[in-house]
Enzyme design. Sequence first.
Site, short mmCIF file in Angstrom:
data_model
loop_
_atom_site.label_atom_id
_atom_site.label_comp_id
_atom_site.label_asym_id
_atom_site.label_seq_id
_atom_site.Cartn_x
_atom_site.Cartn_y
_atom_site.Cartn_z
N GLY A 42 0.83 -1.21 0.00
CA GLY A 42 0.00 0.00 0.00
C GLY A 42 0.86 1.25 0.00
N HIS A 43 1.88 1.25 0.86
CA HIS A 43 2.81 2.38 0.86
C HIS A 43 3.56 2.45 -0.48
CE1 HIS A 43 2.59 1.24 5.26
NE2 HIS A 43 2.30 2.53 5.33
N GLN A 67 -0.26 11.34 17.85
CA GLN A 67 -1.55 10.87 17.32
C GLN A 67 -1.99 9.55 17.95
OE1 GLN A 67 0.27 10.72 13.36
NE2 GLN A 67 -0.90 8.85 12.99
P1 AMP Z 1 0.67 4.78 7.72
O1 AMP Z 1 2.09 4.35 7.61
O2 AMP Z 1 -0.26 3.68 8.11
O3 AMP Z 1 0.50 6.05 8.50
O4 AMP Z 1 0.20 5.14 6.25
C1 AMP Z 1 0.95 6.03 5.46
C2 AMP Z 1 0.22 6.29 4.18
O5 AMP Z 1 0.02 5.07 3.50
C3 AMP Z 1 -1.18 6.89 4.40
O6 AMP Z 1 -1.40 7.89 3.41
C4 AMP Z 1 -2.08 5.71 4.20
O7 AMP Z 1 -3.38 6.06 3.75
C5 AMP Z 1 -1.34 4.95 3.13
N1 AMP Z 1 -1.75 3.55 3.12
C6 AMP Z 1 -1.70 2.67 4.15
N2 AMP Z 1 -2.24 1.49 3.78
C7 AMP Z 1 -2.63 1.63 2.49
C8 AMP Z 1 -3.26 0.77 1.54
N3 AMP Z 1 -3.60 -0.49 1.84
N4 AMP Z 1 -3.53 1.25 0.32
C9 AMP Z 1 -3.20 2.54 -0.02
N5 AMP Z 1 -2.60 3.39 0.82
C10 AMP Z 1 -2.32 2.95 2.06
#
Ligand code: AMP
Length: 296
Positions: A42-43, A67
């Site tokens: 996803g990242h 947060q």
């Molecule tokens: P995080 O590391 O969880 O704070 O996420 C960092 C970024 O990655 C944020 O913009 C999330 O929305 C994005 N993100 C996390 N998981 C996914 C996913 N499965 N698909 C798309 N973007 C994601």
Amino acid sequence: MTRPQLVTTQAELKDATAGLLAGASGRPSVGLVLTMGALHAGHAALVRAAREASDVVVVSIFVNPLQFGEAEDLDRYPRTLEADLDLLAECGADVVFAPSVEEVYPNGAPGIRITAGDLGAKFEGASRPGHFDGALTVVAKLLHLGLPVGAADYRTFFGQKDAQQLVLVKRMVADLNFPVQVVGVPIVRDDDGLALSSRNRFLSEAERDAALVLSRSLEYLRRQADRHEALDVDGALAMIDSVPLVQLDYLEVVDPNTLEPLAFNCRETPFTGEALALVAAKVGPVRLIDNVQLGY
Ligand code: AMP
């Protein structure tokens, strides 16, 4: 495959970006992706989108204490820097900014913060009080730290997975005139539909199976929206209710820009226009969120 340049201070970040921009031709562009590490596909999708749109791609890895609530999983949040750097090399990131908490908050927790307002108080904000104030505050800081010096296009890439966060960041950038364009990137899922999340690793096999009901219930609604039928939200709720390991927090269909209720009763009226179906639930010890765009 060359690894991205790893920097940990604000000054190093500025130097690294300026150095790379100096080699770019025409009006250069910088793409910034903010993450908390424990990176997955996803990242990677965000970083690839940034790579396609930008001369210089910067990725931050920072687990932001501001947060996390008192009872939340700050200490347990996975930290996997070496693997993250490998993935970021594959996606073509140029610079990775992985600061310490002291580097980001040199004077301790900031007394002046962004407030997310009413929009930050519902859905995720209702069960995680203060979460979005903390998230927006660090997003504001990191957007400033990543701001290129000199004329350059500046974009930041956020996942649609965190739909409420994406709406709030867009709102903050518009309301407070941040000089950056916010780009939303579609959700990346496992083959069985589970939205990728750094927290999925904490699910047991049985919990992971149970969690699939979240994306299934959203798909159920999406198919109805595609056929312009009234949405069987009660049916979707019943699907989730039938899985004992899943404790629903909310399942709602809302306006995609405001996250307010739709102007029409989508449970009784044929579906038209665009909406978001949002879901959040606890599966075993893990809180999961997911959503789907309806009518797109
Ligand atoms: P995080 O590391 O969880 O704070 O996420 C960092 C970024 O990655 C944020 O913009 C999330 O929305 C994005 N993100 C996390 N998981 C996914 C996913 N499965 N698909 C798309 N973007 C994601």
